[in-house]
Scaffold this motif. Structure first.
Motif, mmCIF file in Angstrom:
data_model
loop_
_atom_site.group_PDB
_atom_site.id
_atom_site.type_symbol
_atom_site.label_atom_id
_atom_site.label_comp_id
_atom_site.label_asym_id
_atom_site.label_seq_id
_atom_site.Cartn_x
_atom_site.Cartn_y
_atom_site.Cartn_z
ATOM 1 N N ALA A 119 0.825 -1.214 0.000
ATOM 2 C CA ALA A 119 0.000 0.000 0.000
ATOM 3 C C ALA A 119 0.854 1.256 0.000
ATOM 4 C CB ALA A 119 -0.923 -0.011 1.216
ATOM 5 N N LEU A 120 1.977 1.204 0.682
ATOM 6 C CA LEU A 120 2.869 2.365 0.715
ATOM 7 C C LEU A 120 3.477 2.602 -0.663
ATOM 8 C CD1 LEU A 120 4.357 4.619 2.122
ATOM 9 C CD2 LEU A 120 6.009 2.942 2.995
ATOM 10 N N ARG A 121 3.930 1.533 -1.315
ATOM 11 C CA ARG A 121 4.501 1.700 -2.661
ATOM 12 C C ARG A 121 3.449 2.292 -3.614
ATOM 13 N NH1 ARG A 121 8.760 -0.288 -5.701
ATOM 14 N NH2 ARG A 121 9.446 -1.795 -4.124
ATOM 15 N N GLU A 122 2.224 1.797 -3.517
ATOM 16 C CA GLU A 122 1.145 2.300 -4.372
ATOM 17 C C GLU A 122 0.889 3.781 -4.105
ATOM 18 O OE1 GLU A 122 -3.654 1.559 -4.910
ATOM 19 O OE2 GLU A 122 -2.381 -0.092 -4.214
ATOM 20 N N ALA A 123 0.908 4.187 -2.839
ATOM 21 C CA ALA A 123 0.669 5.586 -2.492
ATOM 22 C C ALA A 123 1.780 6.489 -3.021
ATOM 23 C CB ALA A 123 0.549 5.731 -0.978
ATOM 24 N N ILE A 124 3.020 6.016 -2.954
ATOM 25 C CA ILE A 124 4.141 6.814 -3.472
ATOM 26 C C ILE A 124 4.011 6.970 -4.980
ATOM 27 C CG2 ILE A 124 6.624 6.827 -3.856
ATOM 28 C CD1 ILE A 124 6.925 5.482 -1.112
ATOM 29 N N GLU A 125 3.675 5.883 -5.668
ATOM 30 C CA GLU A 125 3.544 5.956 -7.122
ATOM 31 C C GLU A 125 2.409 6.875 -7.537
ATOM 32 O OE1 GLU A 125 3.170 1.843 -8.079
ATOM 33 O OE2 GLU A 125 5.343 1.475 -8.005
ATOM 34 N N ALA A 126 1.391 6.987 -6.676
ATOM 35 C CA ALA A 126 0.273 7.897 -6.956
ATOM 36 C C ALA A 126 0.538 9.314 -6.441
ATOM 37 C CB ALA A 126 -1.010 7.343 -6.328
ATOM 38 N N GLU A 127 1.726 9.545 -5.875
ATOM 39 C CA GLU A 127 2.160 10.852 -5.354
ATOM 40 C C GLU A 127 1.237 11.368 -4.252
ATOM 41 O OE1 GLU A 127 2.755 13.577 -8.552
ATOM 42 O OE2 GLU A 127 4.330 12.369 -9.502
ATOM 43 N N LEU A 129 1.868 11.134 -1.036
ATOM 44 C CA LEU A 129 2.614 11.533 0.156
ATOM 45 C C LEU A 129 3.074 12.979 0.109
ATOM 46 C CD1 LEU A 129 2.656 8.418 0.412
ATOM 47 C CD2 LEU A 129 5.007 8.605 1.238
ATOM 48 N N ARG A 130 3.058 13.569 -1.056
ATOM 49 C CA ARG A 130 3.753 14.848 -1.232
ATOM 50 C C ARG A 130 3.105 16.011 -0.496
ATOM 51 N NH1 ARG A 130 6.329 14.708 -7.330
ATOM 52 N NH2 ARG A 130 7.336 12.671 -7.055
ATOM 53 N N GLY A 136 8.356 14.516 0.723
ATOM 54 C CA GLY A 136 8.585 15.166 -0.557
ATOM 55 C C GLY A 136 9.190 14.169 -1.514
ATOM 56 N N PRO A 137 9.540 14.610 -2.724
ATOM 57 C CA PRO A 137 10.103 13.683 -3.715
ATOM 58 C C PRO A 137 11.335 12.929 -3.208
ATOM 59 C CG PRO A 137 9.513 15.764 -4.750
ATOM 60 C CD PRO A 137 9.342 15.951 -3.271
ATOM 61 N N LYS A 138 12.220 13.622 -2.481
ATOM 62 C CA LYS A 138 13.428 12.966 -1.992
ATOM 63 C C LYS A 138 13.080 11.910 -0.941
ATOM 64 C CE LYS A 138 17.917 12.505 -1.868
ATOM 65 N NZ LYS A 138 18.631 11.963 -3.034
ATOM 66 N N THR A 139 12.122 12.236 -0.065
ATOM 67 C CA THR A 139 11.685 11.270 0.936
ATOM 68 C C THR A 139 11.078 10.049 0.251
ATOM 69 O OG1 THR A 139 11.219 13.060 2.479
ATOM 70 C CG2 THR A 139 10.256 10.925 2.980
ATOM 71 N N GLU A 140 10.249 10.296 -0.765
ATOM 72 C CA GLU A 140 9.649 9.180 -1.508
ATOM 73 C C GLU A 140 10.729 8.295 -2.125
ATOM 74 O OE1 GLU A 140 5.465 11.259 -2.991
ATOM 75 O OE2 GLU A 140 7.221 11.230 -4.310
ATOM 76 N N GLU A 141 11.725 8.926 -2.690
ATOM 77 C CA GLU A 141 12.821 8.167 -3.306
ATOM 78 C C GLU A 141 13.533 7.300 -2.267
ATOM 79 O OE1 GLU A 141 17.203 9.096 -5.264
ATOM 80 O OE2 GLU A 141 15.623 10.631 -5.390
ATOM 81 N N ASN A 142 13.783 7.878 -1.106
ATOM 82 C CA ASN A 142 14.461 7.125 -0.040
ATOM 83 C C ASN A 142 13.613 5.957 0.446
ATOM 84 O OD1 ASN A 142 16.630 8.870 -0.166
ATOM 85 N ND2 ASN A 142 15.959 10.124 1.559
ATOM 86 N N ILE A 143 12.301 6.187 0.591
ATOM 87 C CA ILE A 143 11.419 5.114 1.063
ATOM 88 C C ILE A 143 11.347 3.989 0.032
ATOM 89 C CG2 ILE A 143 9.048 4.523 1.676
ATOM 90 C CD1 ILE A 143 8.768 7.336 2.861
ATOM 91 N N LEU A 144 11.218 4.340 -1.238
ATOM 92 C CA LEU A 144 11.187 3.319 -2.290
ATOM 93 C C LEU A 144 12.463 2.496 -2.285
ATOM 94 C CD1 LEU A 144 9.530 5.187 -5.305
ATOM 95 C CD2 LEU A 144 8.595 3.236 -4.038
#
Length: 576
Positions: A119-127, A129-130, A136-144
């Protein structure tokens, strides 16, 4: 089948995490983290200690000692149970992701209802979290990236955990009447850095007593299969154990077959076919007559295939069969070859034991030399100063000679800064017997920057060893992105040894990088990076990794006699 110390350490660490998630007292969380590390690294089985004895462990105060003592008696710790009840399961699952802290995990759950990794990966791909504060984008990148690291582990366990479980199982099965031989096989015997399933092999005339005994062992959570030839169980910590019982006369063939690797076994079976033979777990047979030719020992089977015995750590189909046919198999380094440890810590910085305790433990292991290399001042949280380093040097010199036959060396673990510089100036560094330099920060610099950084450290005339060169932590942090061939070339040119860090969380360099570095002419140091007395036992994992990299004693500087080592440290390389 974890040690009681590991169970308690995991529980205390979980409580520290739960305190952080709930926004509790940071000092309290830190106290439990320190106690978890101390108990996990303590050499004595804590289940044998009462509350008073537990308080003698560094960083374990009265309150925590009382809770641990009660847990060891009752099997529960009410404070942890209460904290678990307050924190949703989904948040704890998210915390397994490297780079995702407890507070961010709680925010994701409370704000977006995210309670699983998919679910977290899906939420990041759908943006989604921003719009959250602190994301932000950098946080998303780190989490992925953290999710990828977590999923790459594939449920495999680290070498030390597998070895500890295997030793307990083998000890239990060996004690059963009728056991003629018992050992582990598979990827553990090959000393791979992680293990999927644990393969145990028994030689006996009757299989039933062993199959039944396996299902009744402590910490077995479920039986997956129960038969006369194979029984499989899963332990409470998720490790699958497969037991096979073979006739004593087939022991050698079975040990070869179940040690693997698959590619190595295919290679030697192809060789058998070319000689009109058939190789199975029961023996080497003549194809036409079915007559058994060899089976009792591994040496017999390999010999009838026209090969010398090939060490298990080399059985990866990396050219070992061809090298054996040419008579060029290396005589790889062994535990018995290790004369000293050149990277260790005490409680002056982040170690758990005193200088005296670490020195005494090293002497008990029969080491001929031992270096104390506490952290340098640029790792600010360790609070090292010039004065502390010099005082420790005096203490090391005073202790030298305490154990006949063991020389003490005073060293340091330096921090390689973003530009490749290190703590302290040349004059101060010249006073150390040995300097290890490691990357402890700025892991995500560009490839070029990281490469220059490591090469410059190799070129520093006072740096003798590059510690844990790729900085990886298994299952938590990927290796840095550097041009390792350029680093290996620099290390070979300057005579700087590259570390094989034996801690099972690191095993850095790994076997593939060791093979590459060896081709450049690099020398290596197999060190424990010990932060506790118990950590000094980890040398065997570094040795196993070095064997997988085809290293000999000539390649490893801490297998050398002290005079040769000191000459190397005093005048290493062309740039020194």
């Amino acid at each position: 089948m974890a040690r009681p110390n590991d169970d308690v350490a995991a529980l205390l660490q979980e409580y520290a995490d739960l305190v952080q998630i709930s926004g509790g007292d940071a000092f309290k969380a830190r106290a439990y983290e320190k106690a978890a590390r101390a108990i996990g690294g303590h050499h004595t089985d804590v289940s044998t200690l009462d509350a008073r004895a537990l308080r003698d462990i560094p960083n374990v105060g009265r309150s925590i000692a009382d809770k641990v003592a009660a847990y060891l008696t009752t099997g529960t710790m009410p404070e942890v149970e209460q904290a678990r009840a307050r924190i949703p399961d989904g948040v704890r699952r998210l915390m397994a992701i490297p780079t995702l802290g407890p507070k961010k995990a709680l925010t994701l759950y409370e704000t977006l209802g995210i309670s699983s990794v998919p679910a977290l990966r899906e939420a990041i791909e759908a943006e989604r979290l921003r719009d959250l504060k602190g994301f932000g984008p950098k946080t998303e990148e780190n989490i992925l990236h953290g999710i990828d690291v977590l999923q790459a582990s594939g449920g495999r366990v680290r070498l030390a955990q597998a070895a500890e479980t295997a030793e307990a199982v083998v000890a239990a099965l060996t004690a059963i009447d009728g056991c003629e031989r018992c050992t582990w096989a598979g990827s553990l015997r090959r000393m791979r850095e992680t293990v999927g399933d644990l393969d145990i092999l028994v030689a006996a005339r009757r299989s039933a007593p062993f199959m039944d005994a396996l299902t009744r062992l402590p910490h077995v959570a479920e039986t997956l299969a129960h038969g006369t030839k194979k029984t499989s169980v899963r332990t409470t910590d998720g490790l699958q154990i497969d037991l096979r019982v073979v006739p004593p006369g087939s022991w050698g063939a079975a040990l070869i077959y179940f040690t693997g690797s698959k590619a190595h076994n295919i290679r030697i079976r192809e060789r058998a076919v070319r000689h009109k033979l058939k190789l199975s777990e029961y023996g080497l047979f003549h194809t036409e007559t079915g007559r058994k030719i060899a089976a009792r020992t591994e040496e017999d089977v390999y010999r009838r295939l026209g090969l010398p015995w090939i060490p298990p750590t080399l059985r990866e189909d990396r050219g070992e069969v061809a090298a054996a046919l040419r008579g060029e198999l290396p005589v790889t380094v062994t535990d018995a070859d290790i004369r000293g440890d050149l990277h260790t810590h005490t409680d002056l910085t982040d170690g758990l034991a005193s200088l005296e305790d670490m020195v005494d433990a090293a002497a008990r292991r029969g080491l001929e030399y031992y270096a104390v290399t506490d952290h340098a001042p640029d790792l600010v949280m360790q609070r090292m100063t010039d004065e502390k380093a010099l005082a420790q040097r005096d203490a090391v010199r005073a202790l030298d000679g305490r154990h006949r036959g063991m020389r003490l060396l005073h060293g340091t673990e330096l921090n390689i800064d973003p530009d490749g510089g290190v703590d302290w100036d040349a004059e101060f560094l010249a006073g150390f017997d040995v300097c290890v330099a490691s990357v402890h920060s700025h892991f995500r610099q560009s490839r070029d920057a990281l490469t220059r950084r490591l090469v410059r450290a190799c070129e520093n005339p006072h740096v003798h060893i590059i510690g844990h060169p790729t900085t990886r932590i298994l299952g938590k942090r990927e290796p840095v992105d550097a041009d390792l061939d350029a680093v290996f070339a620099a290390a070979a040119r300057t005579g700087t040894a590259l570390e094989i860090n034996s801690h099972p969380n690191r095993l850095d360099l790994n076997d593939e990088n060791i093979l590459r570095a060896k081709r450049h002419g690099v020398k290596f140091a197999i060190d424990t990076d010990a932060h506790s007395v118990r950590d000094l036992e980890y040398h065997r994992f570094g040795v196993g990794t070095a064997q997988r990299g085809w290293l000999t004693t000539d390649d490893v500087i801490n297998t050398w006699p002290l005079p040769r080592l000191l000459r190397h440290l005093d005048g290493t390389g062309t740039t020194r």
